[in-house]
Design an enzyme around this catalytic site. Structure first.
Site, PDB file in Angstrom:
ATOM      1  N   HIS A 153     -38.480   7.836  -9.175  1.00  0.00           N
ATOM      2  CA  HIS A 153     -38.959   8.470  -7.953  1.00  0.00           C
ATOM      3  C   HIS A 153     -40.471   8.250  -7.845  1.00  0.00           C
ATOM      4  CE1 HIS A 153     -39.143  11.280  -4.635  1.00  0.00           C
ATOM      5  NE2 HIS A 153     -40.105  11.939  -5.253  1.00  0.00           N
ATOM      6  N   ASP A 155     -43.553   8.982  -5.357  1.00  0.00           N
ATOM      7  CA  ASP A 155     -44.069   9.614  -4.147  1.00  0.00           C
ATOM      8  C   ASP A 155     -44.965   8.620  -3.418  1.00  0.00           C
ATOM      9  OD1 ASP A 155     -42.876  12.170  -4.335  1.00  0.00           O
ATOM     10  OD2 ASP A 155     -44.290  12.709  -5.913  1.00  0.00           O
ATOM     11  N   ASP A 265     -36.286  15.105  -3.492  1.00  0.00           N
ATOM     12  CA  ASP A 265     -37.475  15.916  -3.783  1.00  0.00           C
ATOM     13  C   ASP A 265     -38.087  16.551  -2.546  1.00  0.00           C
ATOM     14  OD1 ASP A 265     -39.385  16.982  -5.547  1.00  0.00           O
ATOM     15  OD2 ASP A 265     -40.776  15.349  -5.157  1.00  0.00           O
TER      16      ASP A 265
END
Length: 927
Positions: A153, A155, A265
């Site tokens: 993941h 961001d 998320d």
């Protein structure tokens, strides 16, 4: 990052357990014995460069020193032995005394220690054979199966700017490819088309290798969206464009669209998402964020999620409650033990790899899981893919439960308000792109020579979609990211204004050309799908602003007719006690010297909206000190610190005495050093009272709201969401109720009882609440991490209050909120006479024509998108004056539907809607 032969070959991240690069696995005599490597260093860690804590603002004085670089020979036998011992010791500790396997693991580890002589490496194979005997003992057929999928993941921006994310993607993904080359079983799920596009542009050699591994089925694009966007705040159309841009990118680059929506998320999930997913070719959804709930534990890990229109998608939360697992025994056991749908399904996801700041899977994670593939006492672990997982869940789905409505995250409620300028930029730019598309489409219809700005609009949409990433639009990012985001909004405003002007010049060319002895006039354009009668402000001949009342048809234009006298002018009167009354024939209001609304009456019925002894338009300041997540959270205990704003700087005074518009102004001091000034405006024929608000905000850890106590009793309030609305309780009976003490809405919220209600409208706010009979709009916060300057400075915003008879649907609250957010456009014209012109209209007030744009890849077609807004089953006629020869229904990716052909009838197109249904229609031009 390590570079070799001008290509990136390996990411290095201390926190991601990647501190080495293998030069060669076996150096042959014939191979070169020297090589040149370059190591690119960034002066930040996996989670940015916070000073003192992870989410603190970045430390501008941070320095990084490279203290050691070694050339070493790797001893694989020792490494493998250590992994064996780690797994066995974890089994011994974690399986429990009641499980004989824990003792078998312990005794085996003890035997290995006895056999092993660290000074004699030849003893290591015998020790490893002991471990292999344990790992080769198989499970029974009923054992839970864990589907392990590599993940990283990243961001798109958070504690680092967009620019650093590009390097994070390269570092992480090249490392994944390096692992895949030596572990052909490894699969890796990767979302966010924007990140693929960054790597394609900046690292073409790496991208070509990624394409090869996508073709092999190891590197798996998932998600289908441009970025992993916020799940609450983007408009319905923005969410469609996230999927449209993402799925088209994946189709063009990899030959297929994604079948899973991947949003692990994000801070809550709109109840309209299931319909939008299904309209974009997706029927599966993966997230885990609701495991962060502060109050209630969400009751499922695998279930059907049903949206406000009835659409359902199969939803899976990895039961380990993480997307960054490390392949440890403890995580595998938690995945099984924590699963809330035992007995219904026997398979679950396990996402492994360092995440948030990138990093991804490591060799050690893979080596751990190889030992657990089918070991008695542990769940069965297989390297898998999202498709394999969901396929088996679909086969097991007959006993699954259904969750209806939004997936509300009971945490991070402050993200509806933090970084108000980003919120405002998002709402404004959504409006700008909507209007450019409408006006450009109409210009093409009037003149086929006009070039629809498809490529420019795609560029601007992608900037807007990028800023909707789930740490940018929510405001939970560092100052560098805020500066980038605001710059992107500035670019959308600039380029959008230019495109709009070009479209208007083409659309209205004949009306704008100066004629001999022509009388200057004003052409007014309406980009919404209903007729509007409103007061407009335009420059007069002497440069001063003059007012006019104008009626403009739906999605069309009209000239201002002089004079247009309102049926009832606005009357403004000052009372002896300093209070001021205003009325316009629709509503009558009374304001005290501090700007409080002491009376708000509907004149037709005489119904009073403000309870006796209460003040509406009451500003209140709260202490706002979260437990940890400063920019993210507002805690329930902030409600105990309410302080009404009572310091008057300038008392209420009349600024416009009436006629077409009446207005008053006042100023307050807010907190220790902030000021608020407000112009309260009542226009002729307008059903709402407008509050144009300016704030100089200089607070720290304070939360500013405005409150409207109303004389309405209802156990539920209604909030606008994407393409519809939903209800939430106004009481706190249960923990599920009070956990929603701060919620989100889009352009309006409403509290109604039978026959009467009050709506609160806004032009750029999202945080709201309705407790008992008090409607509250959240205006500004002042967190200090991760941006110490968050929200400090000047703010301008507008909200409005609208009392109404009947339901909010019958009263037109939805349309009035659109009107507030989509102002009419004024263009100087030279034509004294011009018939009003309308391109589109819809016969039912329950149906909103949201979008008009050129169809993707089809310049000979328009795409129009409509939705049912009332929550009703209705048939509506879409009428158009444009030269349309054919019409067909399509999905949200603009693919025609089977049996989707629509006959063109005299009344237009007949469209059937069920509650909150979104319909897209392709309109083909006549030659």
């Amino acid at each position: 990052m390590v570079w070799r032969d001008a290509q990136p070959v390996q990411g290095l991240t201390k926190e991601g357990e990647k501190t080495s690069y293998i030069l060669t696995r076996s150096l042959k005599e014939s191979e070169p014995h020297s090589l040149t490597l370059y190591v690119e260093l960034a002066c930040n860690g996996l989670f940015g460069a916070g000073k003192g804590s992870m989410i603190a603002p970045p430390d501008p004085d941070r320095r990084v020193t490279l203290s050691k670089a070694e050339l070493v020979v790797f001893n694989r036998d020792v490494y493998e032995l250590l992994v064996d011992l780690e797994i066995l010791l974890d089994m011994a500790q974690l399986l429990g005394e009641e499980n004989q396997r824990s003792f078998q693991a312990l005794y085996t580890a003890n035997q290995m220690v006895n056999v092993c002589d660290v000074t004699d490496l030849s003893t290591l194979p015998a020790a490893r054979d002991l471990a292999a005997a344990i790992f080769s003992q198989r499970n029974g057929e009923s054992q839970h199966t864990i589907h392990a999928v590599g993940h990283c993941h990243i961001d798109s921006a958070w504690l680092w700017p967009y620019e650093e994310t590009i390097r994070k993607c390269a570092r992480s993904w090249v490392t994944v490819l390096h692992l895949m080359e030596h572990n052909p079983e490894l699969t890796f799920a990767c979302s966010q088309a924007q990140q693929f596009e960054w790597v394609r542009s900046c690292y073409p050699g790496l991208y070509a290798r990624i394409q090869d591994f996508v073709a092999k089925g190891q590197f798996i694009p998932v998600g289908g969206t441009w970025v992993e966007m916020d799940g609450n705040l983007p408009s319905g159309e923005s969410m469609v464009r996230q999927f449209l841009q993402g799925q088209r990118f994946f189709q063009e680059q990899f030959g297929r669209i994604c079948s899973e929506f991947w949003l692990p998320d994000t801070f809550g999930y709109s109840a309209q998402l299931p319909q939008l997913m299904r309209g974009c070719g997706i029927q599966r959804f993966l997230t885990q964020k609701l495991s962060w709930n502060l109050v209630n534990s969400f009751p499922h890990h695998t279930f059907f999620w049903e949206g406000i229109d009835g659409s359902q998608v199969l939803t899976h939360f990895p039961p380990g409650d993480s997307y960054g697992m490390h392949g440890r025994v403890e995580e595998m056991l938690k995945t099984v033990k924590n699963n809330k749908d035992k007995g219904r399904v026997n398979h679950s996801a396990f996402l492994f790899g360092f995440g948030d700041g990138g990093g991804g899977p490591t060799q050690k994670m893979l080596d751990r899981m190889k030992r657990m593939s089918d070991t008695d006492g542990l769940p069965r672990v297989q390297i898998s893919t999202p498709d394999q997982l969901f396929s088996v869940l679909e086969k097991e789905s007959s006993q699954l439960c259904t969750w209806v409505g939004e997936l509300f995250l009971e945490l991070h409620n402050g993200t509806y308000t933090t970084q108000a300028q980003i919120k405002k930029g998002n709402r404004e730019c959504e409006r700008i792109l909507h209007d450019v598309e409408v006006l450009s489409s109409l210009a093409v219809a009037q003149d086929r020579a006009f070039q629809y700005p498809a490529s420019q609009l795609q560029r601007l949409w992608r900037l807007l979609l990028l800023n909707q990433f789930h740490d940018v639009l929510p405001g939970s990012c560092i100052q560098l990211v805020v500066e980038d985001a605001l710059q992107y909004y500035t670019e959308i405003r600039r380029a959008g204004a230019q495109l709009q002007e070009e479209a208007v010049q083409s659309l209205c060319r004949d009306l704008l050309q100066p004629e001999v002895r022509s009388t200057p006039s004003t052409l007014v354009l309406n980009t919404l799908s209903w007729e509007r009668t409103e007061v407009i402000s335009r420059p007069g001949p002497d440069g001063t602003e003059t007012l006019a009342l104008v009626t403009v048809p739906s999605m069309g234009y009209a000239l201002v007719q002089e004079p247009f006298v309102p049926p009832q002018p606005v009357a403004v009167r000052k009372q002896e006690d300093g209070s001021i009354t205003m009325e316009n024939g629709v509503i009558a209001v009374c304001l005290d010297t501090m700007g409080h609304l002491t009376s708000l009456q509907l004149l037709d019925s005489g119904r009073e909206s403000v309870p006796d002894g209460c003040y509406a338009n009451q500003f209140a300041l709260f202490d706002d000190v979260p437990l940890y997540w400063d920019a993210w959270d507002v805690m329930d205990y902030h409600l105990e610190t309410r302080k009404p704003v009572t310091t008057l700087l300038k008392p209420l005074e009349i600024t416009l005495a009436g006629g077409l518009r009446g207005s008053v102004r006042f100023s307050l001091q807010v907190g220790k050093s902030s000021t608020l000034s407000q112009e309260i405006i009542l226009d002729a024929a307008c059903p709402y009272l407008r509050f144009l608000t300016q704030v100089e905000w200089k607070e720290a850890h304070k939360f500013l709201k405005v409150e409207f106590p109303v004389q309405v009793r209802s156990t539920n309030a209604t909030y606008e969401i994407q393409f519809g609305h939903l209800q939430r309780p106004t009481h706190w009976n249960t923990s599920w109720d009070w956990a929603r003490f701060e919620v989100w809405a889009h352009k309006w919220l409403d509290l109604s009882e039978h026959g009467f209600g009050v709506a609160l409208l806004n032009d750029c706010k999202y945080g709201a609440s309705a407790h008992r009979n008090v409607l509250s709009l959240s205006l500004l916060r002042a967190p200090k991490s991760p941006d110490s300057t968050a929200d400090i400075g000047h703010h301008q915003f507008t909200y409005a209050v609208m009392p109404h008879q009947g339901s909010f649907q019958e009263a037109g609250v939805i349309q009035q909120a659109y009107n507030l957010n989509f102002p009419l456009h004024m263009v100087p014209a030279s034509c004294a006479q011009c018939s009003p012109w309308s391109a589109f209209s819809v016969s039912s007030p329950a149906v909103v024509l949201e979008t008009v744009k050129q169809a993707e890849d089809r310049p000979e077609a328009l795409l129009v998108r409509l939705y049912e807004a009332h929550g009703s089953t209705v048939t509506a006629w879409l009428q158009t004056s444009l030269p349309v020869k054919e019409a067909m229904l399509c999905d949200l990716l603009e693919r025609p539907l089977a049996q989707g052909h629509l006959p063109l009838e005299q009344r237009g197109l007949r469209l059937s809607f069920t509650p909150f249904l979104v319909l897209s229609v392709l309109l083909l031009w006549s030659p």
